[in-house]
Scaffold this motif. Structure first.
Motif, PDB file in Angstrom:
ATOM      1  N   HIS A  54       0.809  -1.222   0.000  1.00 38.21           N
ATOM      2  CA  HIS A  54       0.000   0.000   0.000  1.00 38.21           C
ATOM      3  C   HIS A  54       0.845   1.276   0.000  1.00 38.21           C
ATOM      4  N   MET A  55       2.130   1.134  -0.320  1.00 40.91           N
ATOM      5  CA  MET A  55       3.022   2.294  -0.362  1.00 40.91           C
ATOM      6  C   MET A  55       2.989   2.919  -1.744  1.00 40.91           C
ATOM      7  N   LYS A  56       3.075   4.230  -1.771  1.00 40.35           N
ATOM      8  CA  LYS A  56       3.121   4.969  -3.047  1.00 40.35           C
ATOM      9  C   LYS A  56       4.580   5.184  -3.445  1.00 40.35           C
ATOM     10  N   VAL A  57       4.801   6.011  -4.437  1.00 37.05           N
ATOM     11  CA  VAL A  57       6.134   6.270  -4.983  1.00 37.05           C
ATOM     12  C   VAL A  57       7.111   6.737  -3.896  1.00 37.05           C
ATOM     13  N   ILE A  58       8.377   6.361  -4.080  1.00 36.85           N
ATOM     14  CA  ILE A  58       9.453   6.798  -3.189  1.00 36.85           C
ATOM     15  C   ILE A  58      10.168   7.952  -3.892  1.00 36.85           C
ATOM     16  N   ARG A  59      10.289   9.084  -3.203  1.00 44.44           N
ATOM     17  CA  ARG A  59      10.934  10.266  -3.797  1.00 44.44           C
ATOM     18  C   ARG A  59      12.344   9.932  -4.296  1.00 44.44           C
ATOM     19  N   GLN A  60      12.764  10.603  -5.349  1.00 41.11           N
ATOM     20  CA  GLN A  60      14.094  10.396  -5.921  1.00 41.11           C
ATOM     21  C   GLN A  60      15.189  10.640  -4.877  1.00 41.11           C
ATOM     22  N   GLU A  87      18.021   7.924  -3.549  1.00 39.53           N
ATOM     23  CA  GLU A  87      19.461   8.186  -3.512  1.00 39.53           C
ATOM     24  C   GLU A  87      20.003   7.986  -2.095  1.00 39.53           C
ATOM     25  N   TRP A  88      19.264   8.468  -1.094  1.00 34.10           N
ATOM     26  CA  TRP A  88      19.669   8.296   0.299  1.00 34.10           C
ATOM     27  C   TRP A  88      19.705   6.809   0.655  1.00 34.10           C
ATOM     28  N   THR A  89      18.716   6.056   0.188  1.00 39.97           N
ATOM     29  CA  THR A  89      18.661   4.615   0.458  1.00 39.97           C
ATOM     30  C   THR A  89      19.929   3.939  -0.045  1.00 39.97           C
ATOM     31  N   LEU A  90      20.350   4.278  -1.243  1.00 38.11           N
ATOM     32  CA  LEU A  90      21.524   3.646  -1.842  1.00 38.11           C
ATOM     33  C   LEU A  90      22.824   4.089  -1.181  1.00 38.11           C
ATOM     34  N   SER A  91      22.946   5.374  -0.877  1.00 36.79           N
ATOM     35  CA  SER A  91      24.219   5.898  -0.377  1.00 36.79           C
ATOM     36  C   SER A  91      24.387   5.772   1.135  1.00 36.79           C
ATOM     37  N   THR A  92      23.302   5.881   1.892  1.00 29.13           N
ATOM     38  CA  THR A  92      23.397   5.923   3.352  1.00 29.13           C
ATOM     39  C   THR A  92      22.846   4.662   4.018  1.00 29.13           C
ATOM     40  N   GLN A 135       6.885   0.410  -7.657  1.00 31.42           N
ATOM     41  CA  GLN A 135       7.529  -0.762  -8.247  1.00 31.42           C
ATOM     42  C   GLN A 135       8.768  -0.357  -9.044  1.00 31.42           C
ATOM     43  N   MET A 136       8.644   0.710  -9.820  1.00 29.83           N
ATOM     44  CA  MET A 136       9.769   1.186 -10.629  1.00 29.83           C
ATOM     45  C   MET A 136      10.916   1.670  -9.747  1.00 29.83           C
ATOM     46  N   ALA A 137      10.595   2.379  -8.661  1.00 28.43           N
ATOM     47  CA  ALA A 137      11.627   2.883  -7.753  1.00 28.43           C
ATOM     48  C   ALA A 137      12.374   1.723  -7.093  1.00 28.43           C
ATOM     49  N   VAL A 138      11.629   0.755  -6.594  1.00 25.93           N
ATOM     50  CA  VAL A 138      12.250  -0.394  -5.927  1.00 25.93           C
ATOM     51  C   VAL A 138      13.108  -1.175  -6.920  1.00 25.93           C
ATOM     52  N   SER A 139      12.592  -1.426  -8.108  1.00 25.09           N
ATOM     53  CA  SER A 139      13.351  -2.163  -9.130  1.00 25.09           C
ATOM     54  C   SER A 139      14.653  -1.449  -9.473  1.00 25.09           C
ATOM     55  N   SER A 140      14.590  -0.143  -9.588  1.00 22.96           N
ATOM     56  CA  SER A 140      15.775   0.647  -9.903  1.00 22.96           C
ATOM     57  C   SER A 140      16.815   0.548  -8.788  1.00 22.96           C
ATOM     58  N   ILE A 149      17.128  -1.848  -6.488  1.00 23.32           N
ATOM     59  CA  ILE A 149      17.648  -3.213  -6.410  1.00 23.32           C
ATOM     60  C   ILE A 149      18.639  -3.468  -7.538  1.00 23.32           C
ATOM     61  N   ALA A 150      18.345  -2.992  -8.733  1.00 25.18           N
ATOM     62  CA  ALA A 150      19.268  -3.168  -9.857  1.00 25.18           C
ATOM     63  C   ALA A 150      20.622  -2.517  -9.553  1.00 25.18           C
ATOM     64  N   THR A 151      20.605  -1.392  -8.860  1.00 26.14           N
ATOM     65  CA  THR A 151      21.844  -0.689  -8.521  1.00 26.14           C
ATOM     66  C   THR A 151      22.661  -1.445  -7.485  1.00 26.14           C
ATOM     67  N   ILE A 152      22.013  -2.010  -6.479  1.00 24.95           N
ATOM     68  CA  ILE A 152      22.746  -2.669  -5.395  1.00 24.95           C
ATOM     69  C   ILE A 152      22.991  -4.155  -5.640  1.00 24.95           C
ATOM     70  N   ARG A 153      22.335  -4.722  -6.615  1.00 25.60           N
ATOM     71  CA  ARG A 153      22.384  -6.176  -6.830  1.00 25.60           C
ATOM     72  C   ARG A 153      23.805  -6.749  -6.834  1.00 25.60           C
ATOM     73  N   PRO A 154      24.768  -6.129  -7.518  1.00 23.33           N
ATOM     74  CA  PRO A 154      26.116  -6.719  -7.529  1.00 23.33           C
ATOM     75  C   PRO A 154      26.761  -6.810  -6.142  1.00 23.33           C
ATOM     76  N   ARG A 155      26.335  -5.968  -5.209  1.00 20.38           N
ATOM     77  CA  ARG A 155      26.934  -5.943  -3.869  1.00 20.38           C
ATOM     78  C   ARG A 155      26.015  -6.551  -2.809  1.00 20.38           C
ATOM     79  N   PHE A 156      24.896  -7.116  -3.231  1.00 18.81           N
ATOM     80  CA  PHE A 156      23.883  -7.595  -2.295  1.00 18.81           C
ATOM     81  C   PHE A 156      24.179  -9.023  -1.888  1.00 18.81           C
TER      82      PHE A 156
END
Length: 143
Positions: A57-63, A67-72, A96-101, A103-110
């Motif tokens: 039930h979550m809506k879009v995650i701000r850009q 970025e904060w999720t990935l870096s911090t 869905q698009m935000a989460v997919s993006s 995950i695609a960024t962190i996948r190699p280090r996950f």
């Protein structure tokens, strides 16, 4: 008048060493970031081995929050040693698009197993089963 749902509800299952983050609506940045950091603190304190991100039930995650999720947030999450991370897919295509993006960024280090689910019950069951094995690494399948 009905009480509005909170943006985030954290649910810890000490018996199964799991944590469920129930997200709801268009979450303000402060709530999003504070909630994820609180979840990290709870995980450290409780020895959490699996997370379920219930984003149904979550809506879009701000850009900026992406970025904060990935870096911090992500580097701190990695240090927890969580074995399994389940996502209950949002009904919102932009989420869905935000989460997919992300995950695609962190996948190699996950390092954890990661699965996507349509229903919370399935996600929780998967997150809590066979926590010790990383031999069966199934990334990006849908249940």
């Amino acid at each position: 008048m009905e009480e509005p749902e909170p943006y985030l509800h954290l649910e810890t299952d000490r018996l199964h060493h799991s944590l469920v983050l129930h997200w709801n609506g268009f979450v303000p940045s402060e709530v999003y970031r504070d909630g994820l950091m609180e979840a990290i603190q709870d995980s450290r304190k409780e020895g959490i081995q699996s997370w379920v991100m219930n984003m149904k039930h979550m809506k879009v995650i701000r850009q900026a929050d992406q970025e904060w999720t990935l870096s911090t947030w992500f580097p701190q999450f990695q240090l927890l040693g969580v074995k399994r991370l389940a996502f209950v897919v949002s009904d919102d295509i932009f989420n869905q698009m935000a989460v997919s993006s992300m995950i695609a960024t962190i996948r190699p280090r996950f390092h954890a197993e990661l699965e996507y689910f349509q229903e919370l019950d399935s996600a929780v069951r998967w997150a809590q089963e066979n926590k010790g094995s990383l031999g069966d690494l199934r990334l990006f399948s849908v249940k």
